[in-house]
Design a protein around this motif. Sequence first.
Motif, short mmCIF file in Angstrom:
data_model
loop_
_atom_site.label_atom_id
_atom_site.label_comp_id
_atom_site.label_asym_id
_atom_site.label_seq_id
_atom_site.Cartn_x
_atom_site.Cartn_y
_atom_site.Cartn_z
N ILE A 6 0.86 -1.17 0.00
CA ILE A 6 0.00 0.00 0.00
C ILE A 6 0.90 1.23 0.00
N THR A 7 0.75 2.07 -1.02
CA THR A 7 1.50 3.32 -1.04
C THR A 7 0.51 4.47 -1.01
N THR A 8 0.88 5.52 -0.29
CA THR A 8 0.05 6.72 -0.23
C THR A 8 0.81 7.87 -0.87
N TRP A 9 0.07 8.69 -1.60
CA TRP A 9 0.64 9.75 -2.41
C TRP A 9 -0.11 11.06 -2.19
N ARG A 10 0.60 12.17 -2.41
CA ARG A 10 -0.01 13.51 -2.33
C ARG A 10 0.34 14.27 -3.60
N MET A 11 -0.67 14.85 -4.22
CA MET A 11 -0.46 15.66 -5.41
C MET A 11 0.35 16.90 -5.04
N VAL A 12 1.37 17.19 -5.83
CA VAL A 12 2.19 18.38 -5.58
C VAL A 12 2.17 19.35 -6.76
N VAL A 13 1.70 18.90 -7.90
CA VAL A 13 1.60 19.75 -9.07
C VAL A 13 0.14 20.13 -9.23
N GLU A 14 -0.16 21.40 -9.08
CA GLU A 14 -1.56 21.85 -9.07
C GLU A 14 -2.32 21.54 -10.34
N THR A 15 -1.63 21.42 -11.46
CA THR A 15 -2.33 21.17 -12.72
C THR A 15 -2.70 19.70 -12.90
N THR A 46 -8.38 8.89 -1.82
CA THR A 46 -8.51 8.93 -0.36
C THR A 46 -8.92 10.28 0.20
N GLU A 47 -8.54 11.38 -0.43
CA GLU A 47 -8.91 12.72 0.02
C GLU A 47 -8.76 13.69 -1.13
N LEU A 48 -8.86 14.96 -0.82
CA LEU A 48 -8.79 16.01 -1.83
C LEU A 48 -7.57 15.88 -2.74
N ASP A 49 -6.39 15.84 -2.18
CA ASP A 49 -5.18 15.82 -3.00
C ASP A 49 -4.35 14.56 -2.77
N ARG A 50 -4.98 13.51 -2.27
CA ARG A 50 -4.25 12.29 -1.93
C ARG A 50 -4.90 11.07 -2.55
N PHE A 51 -4.06 10.07 -2.79
CA PHE A 51 -4.55 8.80 -3.30
C PHE A 51 -3.65 7.69 -2.79
N ALA A 52 -4.14 6.46 -2.91
CA ALA A 52 -3.37 5.29 -2.51
C ALA A 52 -3.37 4.28 -3.66
N ILE A 53 -2.32 3.51 -3.71
CA ILE A 53 -2.25 2.40 -4.66
C ILE A 53 -2.06 1.14 -3.83
N VAL A 54 -2.98 0.21 -4.00
CA VAL A 54 -2.95 -1.06 -3.27
C VAL A 54 -2.69 -2.16 -4.29
#
Length: 99
Positions: A6-15, A46-54
Amino acid sequence: MSFVSITTWRMVVETENLEHVKDLMVRKYFPGLLALGAERSMLVDTELDRFAIVTVYPSRTVRDEAFSRISALRGEGAEEFGAELMDAYAGEMVASSEA
């Protein structure tokens, strides 16, 4: 029993957005993970600017044998997703609703 990553990620590029990540996952990263021995992989909003890959592997051995290539995919994905890897978890699946 299966082994799960399980990896969790946060968007950092607004576009960039989750639709962009979804397209990359379907076109490139899901096939890549399956080629490395994964049984299946899922993208989770998972949230506004986050996602997970399972990702589910048939065993820890399969995942461990492909780990350096999986790490390379993560690095490549971070750049293409416009996201940063926040955390990575992995472990044996101890129960599942699937047969």
